[in-house]
Design a protein around this motif. Structure first.
Motif, PDB file in Angstrom:
ATOM      1  N   MET A   1      -6.127 -21.802 -46.309  1.00  0.00           N
ATOM      2  CA  MET A   1      -6.260 -22.453 -45.012  1.00  0.00           C
ATOM      3  C   MET A   1      -7.388 -21.834 -44.190  1.00  0.00           C
ATOM      4  SD  MET A   1      -4.436 -25.067 -44.410  1.00  0.00           S
ATOM      5  CE  MET A   1      -4.572 -25.700 -46.037  1.00  0.00           C
ATOM      6  N   ILE A   2      -7.563 -20.516 -44.308  1.00  0.00           N
ATOM      7  CA  ILE A   2      -8.653 -19.865 -43.566  1.00  0.00           C
ATOM      8  C   ILE A   2      -9.992 -20.390 -44.084  1.00  0.00           C
ATOM      9  CG2 ILE A   2      -9.802 -17.678 -43.107  1.00  0.00           C
ATOM     10  CD1 ILE A   2      -7.036 -16.363 -43.327  1.00  0.00           C
ATOM     11  N   ASN A   3     -10.143 -20.384 -45.413  1.00  0.00           N
ATOM     12  CA  ASN A   3     -11.389 -20.913 -45.986  1.00  0.00           C
ATOM     13  C   ASN A   3     -11.550 -22.385 -45.639  1.00  0.00           C
ATOM     14  OD1 ASN A   3     -12.321 -18.539 -47.210  1.00  0.00           O
ATOM     15  ND2 ASN A   3     -10.988 -18.859 -48.978  1.00  0.00           N
ATOM     16  N   GLY A   4     -10.426 -23.098 -45.578  1.00  0.00           N
ATOM     17  CA  GLY A   4     -10.468 -24.521 -45.267  1.00  0.00           C
ATOM     18  C   GLY A   4     -10.931 -24.766 -43.830  1.00  0.00           C
ATOM     19  N   VAL A   5     -10.401 -24.000 -42.889  1.00  0.00           N
ATOM     20  CA  VAL A   5     -10.803 -24.168 -41.494  1.00  0.00           C
ATOM     21  C   VAL A   5     -12.290 -23.829 -41.349  1.00  0.00           C
ATOM     22  CG1 VAL A   5     -10.476 -23.310 -39.142  1.00  0.00           C
ATOM     23  CG2 VAL A   5      -8.487 -23.773 -40.578  1.00  0.00           C
ATOM     24  N   ASP A   6     -12.708 -22.780 -42.055  1.00  0.00           N
ATOM     25  CA  ASP A   6     -14.120 -22.395 -42.048  1.00  0.00           C
ATOM     26  C   ASP A   6     -14.995 -23.551 -42.553  1.00  0.00           C
ATOM     27  OD1 ASP A   6     -16.034 -20.006 -41.906  1.00  0.00           O
ATOM     28  OD2 ASP A   6     -16.421 -20.808 -43.923  1.00  0.00           O
TER      29      ASP A   6
ATOM     30  N   GLY B   1      -2.356 -18.553 -41.837  1.00  0.00           N
ATOM     31  CA  GLY B   1      -3.787 -18.610 -42.081  1.00  0.00           C
ATOM     32  C   GLY B   1      -4.503 -19.452 -41.057  1.00  0.00           C
ATOM     33  N   SER B   2      -3.965 -20.663 -40.771  1.00  0.00           N
ATOM     34  CA  SER B   2      -4.679 -21.556 -39.862  1.00  0.00           C
ATOM     35  C   SER B   2      -4.698 -20.984 -38.449  1.00  0.00           C
ATOM     36  CB  SER B   2      -4.054 -22.954 -39.883  1.00  0.00           C
ATOM     37  OG  SER B   2      -2.764 -22.925 -39.343  1.00  0.00           O
ATOM     38  N   VAL B   3      -3.604 -20.342 -38.044  1.00  0.00           N
ATOM     39  CA  VAL B   3      -3.555 -19.773 -36.702  1.00  0.00           C
ATOM     40  C   VAL B   3      -4.563 -18.628 -36.578  1.00  0.00           C
ATOM     41  CG1 VAL B   3      -2.104 -18.421 -35.130  1.00  0.00           C
ATOM     42  CG2 VAL B   3      -1.194 -20.481 -36.186  1.00  0.00           C
ATOM     43  N   TYR B   4      -4.641 -17.813 -37.649  1.00  0.00           N
ATOM     44  CA  TYR B   4      -5.606 -16.694 -37.640  1.00  0.00           C
ATOM     45  C   TYR B   4      -7.034 -17.218 -37.527  1.00  0.00           C
ATOM     46  CZ  TYR B   4      -8.405 -12.854 -39.496  1.00  0.00           C
ATOM     47  OH  TYR B   4      -9.359 -11.887 -39.675  1.00  0.00           O
ATOM     48  N   ALA B   5      -7.357 -18.204 -38.389  1.00  0.00           N
ATOM     49  CA  ALA B   5      -8.725 -18.725 -38.395  1.00  0.00           C
ATOM     50  C   ALA B   5      -9.052 -19.398 -37.072  1.00  0.00           C
ATOM     51  CB  ALA B   5      -8.903 -19.695 -39.554  1.00  0.00           C
ATOM     52  N   ALA B   6      -8.085 -20.156 -36.538  1.00  0.00           N
ATOM     53  CA  ALA B   6      -8.325 -20.875 -35.288  1.00  0.00           C
ATOM     54  C   ALA B   6      -8.605 -19.899 -34.157  1.00  0.00           C
ATOM     55  CB  ALA B   6      -7.114 -21.745 -34.957  1.00  0.00           C
TER      56      ALA B   6
END
Lengths: 420, 379
Positions: A169-174, A204-209
């Motif tokens: 999800m982190i790579n995805g948000v990126d 993951g998404s919350v971290y990346a956001a």
């Protein structure tokens, strides 16, 4: 009355006699490990001519189709391994147990096969693996779970393959920010399942956001929910610019289908468990083909890698006419991880469980030709942080093609993975 | 002393001896499956008191099992990180867990007292969804989706766990072997207590409520109070089953305590025979063991191919056979497995004692599934 008393006494003596006479379990508690004739130390699951590898799969529950292709792909691997001479002159034999996604059946089946297995080549379902994680760890039984949540990390005997959901999800948000025009201040929706899968992904998404200045609009659903109209309405009302999807394929199809019908034109990014090629035969296909991507640590089966091409042709030769889904591209490499750990352990002349685990964990960079380089020496971190972005495609084998090659974003690199 | 009594005592002794011999001979699979069956039997006895004997349908049994299992873990664990716990001695935690299930049942017993039959079933259905939501979200207590490790029971310094090692008669005694005996003791106690309840005044009152509520009221049975009471008792049984289940699992799994578990329990008492203790035990063993046995041994069945080679897989065959067995029991054994047992016993009696042939026409037919037809050896 005296007659009765003597009968009772006789019965009691009989019972005692039966209890104390030879039982196969009566080992006196000695450790069963011993050196074979060929100088190889063996442990449970290894005899003079066979090595038993267990499989804990789901053939009658919600992941029945995935379980079937996984098992078939692994059977293919071990047949080839045996045809090439096996491991240490021993044939590898698979023992397949179906738990139907029921923790109770999984615990019983594990109790049955664990004492006679040298490793577990795949174990479907994180609730089941979680229920047994501490026992697997005590038994030192190398196990490849077919689930990618972070709570499975942290055990030496449990090897999560590829990335975990949060890394994807982190790579995805990126990816969404870099290539789909999202910018700081935008909102992204995240539809996720209650439970470890969805909540790992949400981490993951919350971290990346947070790092990228985005806001996450959360919608939590249960695996039993089918219609995503309410969630689409909520995302639309919040004005999200993209939606992350960490649910089952059915819910993902409903989400993108309803969103398209309501004129919500945003990119969707799914976790690897959110998509299945069978969806392309449903009315949701046009919506999926339009702007839907999947973030996954494993290369899709259509990847232009020699090993993957070979696998496709061999699988199709053995199981003609059967669907090639992610079960094949996940199962075969997982079997290879186990098979090569066994070979390594054989070279060290130590086929005990400890020996197999040591051999497995000693490999710092393994890819086997399947496109994902994994570091098995990491116990409390994912074996890789590189994520493929994959896009559904009607023409491709396995119903998906690589949209963007595997890459590690800076965010994923420095992300502290929560463990356990 | 009549021959039948001696026969019964002998069968009883043989059954006890066999039960004691099991951990010395059979491997972990049997012990694990047997432990699940024992815990299911305790729960099914409780549900049978409520549904079979009193006629109150409950779909919320899984909820009370969860309360028992999680309460034991919460009371017995030391607090660790974000997970809370009271760190009580584990036997105290087990007793408190059963009481906690009782309290949960007590809070709902006003509903249990007022609603009857299928209406109570619908009301208790909501409990499962409520329970699942709490299990997944009250992380400090339940561990959320991760579940929690179950602390092994320690009774007077004796731990029901793999360590410290113990060897009895040259057989290594791990957690499963030790828990087997605990399970036997708990099941025997639970069965005896339920038999006492069913055979005494409360049992007759409960049966009367089931058969004719108004008649029961007219005869002076406080219907609402009895319904509430039996609801509470059945939830305590479920709590006890939950504790045993947690010990057998060694970890709590929130997914497990869902709708299907409640339905399994209903299947157990219907298959076993409504209203009797022996029936509940037989049904629990049938429902929890049959699918496991079929899965394990189905590769020996005809028409079954190896998993992954196409055709009918063992797991699918097991599912089909289980379904056929359930349908067959429901169609051909109106009194369930307990009814079958009492019928065979009656037939055997006729066969072996020629003088008793005329007793066939005695007013007390041996085919009734009244509590009297349950025998101690099957409990």
């Amino acid at each position: 009355m005296r007659n009765l008393r003597s009968t009772v006494a006789a019965a009691a003596i009989l019972a005692l006699a039966v209890t104390s006479c030879a039982s196969e379990k009566a080992t006196g508690g000695a450790a069963p490990s011993a050196a074979g004739g060929d100088g190889v130390t063996t442990g449970p699951g290894v005899t003079a001519d066979t090595i038993t590898v267990g499989v804990m799969t789901d053939m009658t529950g919600p992941y029945a189709s995935f379980g079937k292709t996984l098992t078939q792909a692994q059977q293919l691997y071990f047949e080839q391994l045996n045809a090439a001479g096996g491991v240490c002159g021993r044939k590898v034999e698979l023992v397949v147990r179906d738990h139907g996604y029921d923790p109770q059946k999984a615990v019983t089946a594990y109790t049955e096969i664990a004492p006679k297995s040298a490793a577990i080549a795949h174990f479907i379902g994180s609730p089941m693996v979680m229920a047994l994680k501490s026992r697997i760890e005590t038994d030192k039984l190398l196990t490849i779970p077919m689930a990618w949540s972070t709570n499975l990390l942290g055990a030496r005997a449990v090897q999560v393959t590829g990335t975990t959901y949060d890394i994807d999800m982190i790579n995805g948000v990126d990816f969404l920010v870099k290539e789909k025009g999202l910018a700081a201040g935008d909102k992204i929706g995240h539809l996720y399942f209650e439970g470890d899968y969805g909540e790992s992904a949400l981490n993951g998404s919350v971290y990346a956001a947070k790092k990228l200045g985005l806001t996450v609009v959360e919608q939590k659903i249960k695996p039993t929910d089918q219609d995503m109209s309410a969630q689409v309405a909520a995302f639309k009302a919040a004005g999200v610019k993209a939606v992350l999807v960490s649910v089952g394929p059915r819910q993902a199809a409903s989400l993108v289908g309803v969103a398209l019908a309501k004129g919500m034109d945003v990119p969707f990014l799914g976790s690897n468990s959110a998509y299945s090629p069978q969806l392309l035969a449903t009315p949701a296909a046009p919506a999926l083909l339009k702007d839907f991507y999947v973030a996954t640590g494993g290369a899709p089966i259509s990847a232009p890698l020699p090993a993957m091409r070979k696998l496709v042709s061999e699988y199709q030769a053995k199981y003609p006419g059967e669907a090639l889904d992610s079960g094949v591209s996940a199962g075969y490499p997982a079997a290879a991880i186990v098979g090569e750990a066994l070979k390594k352990a054989c070279e060290a002349k130590d086929l005990t469980r400890e020996g197999i685990l040591t051999a497995h964990r000693a490999r710092g960079a393994w890819d086997g030709g399947y496109g994902t380089t994994m570091d098995f020496s990491l116990i409390d971190r994912p074996a890789t942080r590189a994520t493929y972005i994959v896009k559904p495609d009607k023409e491709a084998v396995g119903g998906a093609v690589i949209y963007k090659e595997a890459a590690v974003s800076g965010l994923a690199e420095e992300y502290p993975v929560p463990v356990g | 002393m009549s021959r039948t009594v001696i026969l019964r005592i002998l069968t009883g002794l043989a059954a006890v001896a066999a039960a004691f011999a099991v951990p010395f001979y059979l491997d972990g699979f049997w012990l694990q499956a047997g432990l699940f069956a024992m815990s299911a039997a305790v729960g099914a006895i409780g549900l049978n008191l409520l549904t079979g004997a009193t006629g109150q349908l409950s779909l919320g049994h899984a909820f009370f099992l969860a309360v028992g299992a999680y309460a034991y873990v919460y009371f017995g664990s030391e607090p660790e990180g974000e997970l809370g716990g009271l760190g009580l001695p584990t036997p105290a935690a087990a007793v408190l867990a059963v009481l906690a299930a009782g309290v949960a049942g007590g809070l709902l017993s006003p509903i249990g007292g007022r609603l009857k039959g299928q209406y109570l079933g619908i009301a208790t259905l909501a409990l499962i969804f409520f329970g699942q939501h709490v299990l997944f979200n009250a992380t400090p207590v339940t561990g959320g989706y991760n579940g929690r490790a179950v602390p092994p029971l320690e009774l007077f310094g004796f731990a029901f766990a793999d360590s410290p090692g113990l060897v009895v008669l040259r057989v290594p005694f791990g957690a499963l072997e030790r828990l087997w005996f605990l399970g036997l003791a708990v099941l025997a106690g639970a069965a005896l207590f339920a038999r006492g309840v069913l055979r005494g005044r409360p049992g007759r009152a409960m049966n009367t409520i089931r058969d004719h509520e108004i008649a029961a009221g007219v005869m002076g049975v406080p219907v609402a109070r009895y319904r509430a009471g039996v609801f509470l008792l059945s939830s305590m049984y479920a709590g006890l089953a939950g504790v045993l289940l947690a010990l057998a699992f060694q970890r709590t799994v929130p997914e497990y305590f869902g709708m299907l578990l409640s339905l399994d329990y209903l299947a157990m008492i219907v298959i076993g025979g409504l209203g009797s203790v022996a029936g509940a035990v037989a049904g629990a063993v049938f429902v929890s063991l049959l699918p496991q046995l079929l899965t394990r041994y189905s590769d020996a069945l005809p028409l079954v191919s190896d998993p992954g080679t196409g055709g009918l897989s063992p797991a699918e065959a097991a599912r089909l056979l289980y379904g056929v067995a359930v349908v067959a029991v429901v169609l051909f054994l109106p009194g369930g497995l307990a009814g079958l047992a009492s019928r065979t016993r009656a037939a055997g009696r006729r066969w072996f004692s020629p003088g008793s042939a005329r007793r066939r026409f005695s007013p007390s037919s041996p085919e009734t599934t009244s509590p009297e037809s349950t025998s101690p050896e099957t409990t």
